[in-house]
Design a protein around this motif. Structure first.
Motif, mmCIF file in Angstrom:
data_model
loop_
_atom_site.group_PDB
_atom_site.id
_atom_site.type_symbol
_atom_site.label_atom_id
_atom_site.label_comp_id
_atom_site.label_asym_id
_atom_site.label_seq_id
_atom_site.Cartn_x
_atom_site.Cartn_y
_atom_site.Cartn_z
ATOM 1 N N THR A 114 0.853 -1.187 0.000
ATOM 2 C CA THR A 114 0.000 0.000 0.000
ATOM 3 C C THR A 114 0.888 1.235 0.000
ATOM 4 O OG1 THR A 114 -0.080 0.056 2.410
ATOM 5 C CG2 THR A 114 -1.801 -1.218 1.286
ATOM 6 N N SER A 115 0.287 2.407 -0.085
ATOM 7 C CA SER A 115 1.084 3.640 -0.091
ATOM 8 C C SER A 115 1.791 3.838 1.248
ATOM 9 C CB SER A 115 0.198 4.839 -0.430
ATOM 10 O OG SER A 115 -0.877 4.930 0.488
ATOM 11 N N GLU A 116 1.190 3.368 2.370
ATOM 12 C CA GLU A 116 1.855 3.493 3.670
ATOM 13 C C GLU A 116 3.084 2.587 3.735
ATOM 14 O OE1 GLU A 116 -1.642 2.343 4.024
ATOM 15 O OE2 GLU A 116 -2.332 4.408 3.888
ATOM 16 N N THR A 117 2.999 1.400 3.145
ATOM 17 C CA THR A 117 4.131 0.468 3.150
ATOM 18 C C THR A 117 5.294 1.040 2.355
ATOM 19 O OG1 THR A 117 2.517 -1.326 3.181
ATOM 20 C CG2 THR A 117 4.786 -1.913 2.721
ATOM 21 N N VAL A 118 4.996 1.617 1.216
ATOM 22 C CA VAL A 118 6.049 2.197 0.382
ATOM 23 C C VAL A 118 6.671 3.400 1.079
ATOM 24 C CG1 VAL A 118 6.509 3.306 -1.831
ATOM 25 C CG2 VAL A 118 5.012 1.327 -1.740
ATOM 26 N N ALA A 119 5.859 4.206 1.761
ATOM 27 C CA ALA A 119 6.375 5.387 2.457
ATOM 28 C C ALA A 119 7.248 4.998 3.644
ATOM 29 C CB ALA A 119 5.218 6.253 2.924
ATOM 30 N N ALA A 120 7.071 3.803 4.192
ATOM 31 C CA ALA A 120 7.871 3.353 5.333
ATOM 32 C C ALA A 120 9.320 3.076 4.948
ATOM 33 C CB ALA A 120 7.244 2.100 5.951
ATOM 34 N N PHE A 121 9.615 2.987 3.667
ATOM 35 C CA PHE A 121 10.978 2.717 3.212
ATOM 36 C C PHE A 121 11.782 4.000 3.004
ATOM 37 C CE2 PHE A 121 9.123 -1.367 2.009
ATOM 38 C CZ PHE A 121 10.094 -2.217 2.493
ATOM 39 N N ASP A 122 11.507 5.032 3.734
ATOM 40 C CA ASP A 122 12.213 6.302 3.624
ATOM 41 C C ASP A 122 13.578 6.166 4.290
ATOM 42 O OD1 ASP A 122 12.944 8.873 3.217
ATOM 43 O OD2 ASP A 122 11.458 9.766 4.563
ATOM 44 N N LEU A 123 14.642 6.283 3.530
ATOM 45 C CA LEU A 123 15.994 6.093 4.054
ATOM 46 C C LEU A 123 16.476 7.267 4.900
ATOM 47 C CD1 LEU A 123 17.772 4.447 1.013
ATOM 48 C CD2 LEU A 123 16.908 3.356 3.062
ATOM 49 N N THR A 124 15.813 8.400 4.809
ATOM 50 C CA THR A 124 16.244 9.541 5.612
ATOM 51 C C THR A 124 15.856 9.368 7.069
ATOM 52 O OG1 THR A 124 14.190 10.729 5.117
ATOM 53 C CG2 THR A 124 16.088 11.114 3.664
ATOM 54 N N LYS A 125 14.949 8.449 7.382
ATOM 55 C CA LYS A 125 14.496 8.226 8.753
ATOM 56 C C LYS A 125 15.212 7.062 9.426
ATOM 57 C CE LYS A 125 9.885 9.913 7.696
ATOM 58 N NZ LYS A 125 8.462 9.585 7.632
ATOM 59 N N ARG A 126 16.297 6.605 8.893
ATOM 60 C CA ARG A 126 17.011 5.477 9.488
ATOM 61 C C ARG A 126 17.766 5.926 10.733
ATOM 62 N NH1 ARG A 126 22.079 5.253 5.410
ATOM 63 N NH2 ARG A 126 23.208 6.791 6.590
ATOM 64 N N PRO A 127 18.087 5.001 11.637
ATOM 65 C CA PRO A 127 18.828 5.374 12.852
ATOM 66 C C PRO A 127 20.257 5.810 12.516
ATOM 67 C CG PRO A 127 18.203 3.037 12.879
ATOM 68 C CD PRO A 127 17.642 3.641 11.633
ATOM 69 N N LYS A 128 20.765 6.758 13.311
ATOM 70 C CA LYS A 128 22.100 7.322 13.060
ATOM 71 C C LYS A 128 23.229 6.365 13.412
ATOM 72 C CE LYS A 128 20.900 11.363 11.613
ATOM 73 N NZ LYS A 128 21.110 11.790 10.267
ATOM 74 N N ASP A 129 23.059 5.513 14.419
ATOM 75 C CA ASP A 129 24.129 4.627 14.859
ATOM 76 C C ASP A 129 24.276 3.408 13.942
ATOM 77 O OD1 ASP A 129 21.741 3.519 15.554
ATOM 78 O OD2 ASP A 129 22.408 2.789 17.510
#
Length: 159
Positions: A114-129
């Motif tokens: 779904t569009s929510e599933t695709v939006a969850a793959f945003d690489l800018t929101k990954r953890p910094k560590d």
């Protein structure tokens, strides 16, 4: 394609059309040869490829030339057919072979995408560590190789 079509036309006693087809083949071969030589002389990665020196390319040139000479010779002695001004049309749809080609169709999307599933793959929101630190290069210690002497008595005899 024009070369092999010309051979087929010659086999079916259409020598005039075969000559025109082979002349068209010769024209396209000259264009391809110029492009291959230009490609071989360009700078950059992939310059080791020399398409003009490939076996298929070299054989095709001599095949076109010899078949065209044969057609012209036979047309002068046997057929006396007029060479048309336009090249014969090639059949682009194959009417031979074992199976029919199946057109490719993309499968339907799964309900989970779904569009929510695709939006969850945003690489800018990954953890910094999560970033991996490069490991320092370790020094490689030289190994002493054993001194191997050739053996004369191997048991083999040449008679």
């Amino acid at each position: 394609a024009y070369c092999y079509h010309g051979q087929t036309l010659l086999a079916s006693d259409k020598c005039g059309e075969a000559i025109r087809s082979l002349q068209e083949s010769e024209k396209f071969f000259a264009k391809a040869e110029a492009l291959c030589k230009e490609y071989g002389e360009t700078k950059g990665p992939g310059t080791t490829a020399k398409p003009s020196g490939h076996l298929f390319f070299r054989k095709l040139g001599s095949l076109i030339k010899s078949t065209l000479e044969k057609c012209q010779r036979e047309n002068g002695f046997i057929y006396f057919q007029k060479v048309p001004a336009e090249a014969p049309q090639l059949e682009l749809k194959a009417n031979y072979g074992l199976v029919e080609p199946v057109p490719f169709e993309l499968p339907a999307l799964n309900a989970h995408w779904t569009s929510e599933t695709v939006a969850a793959f945003d690489l800018t929101k990954r953890p910094k560590d999560d970033t991996a630190k490069p490991k320092p290069d370790e020094e490689v210690k030289p190994l002493k190789e054993p001194d191997i002497k050739p053996q004369k008595d191997s048991g083999c005899q040449i008679s």
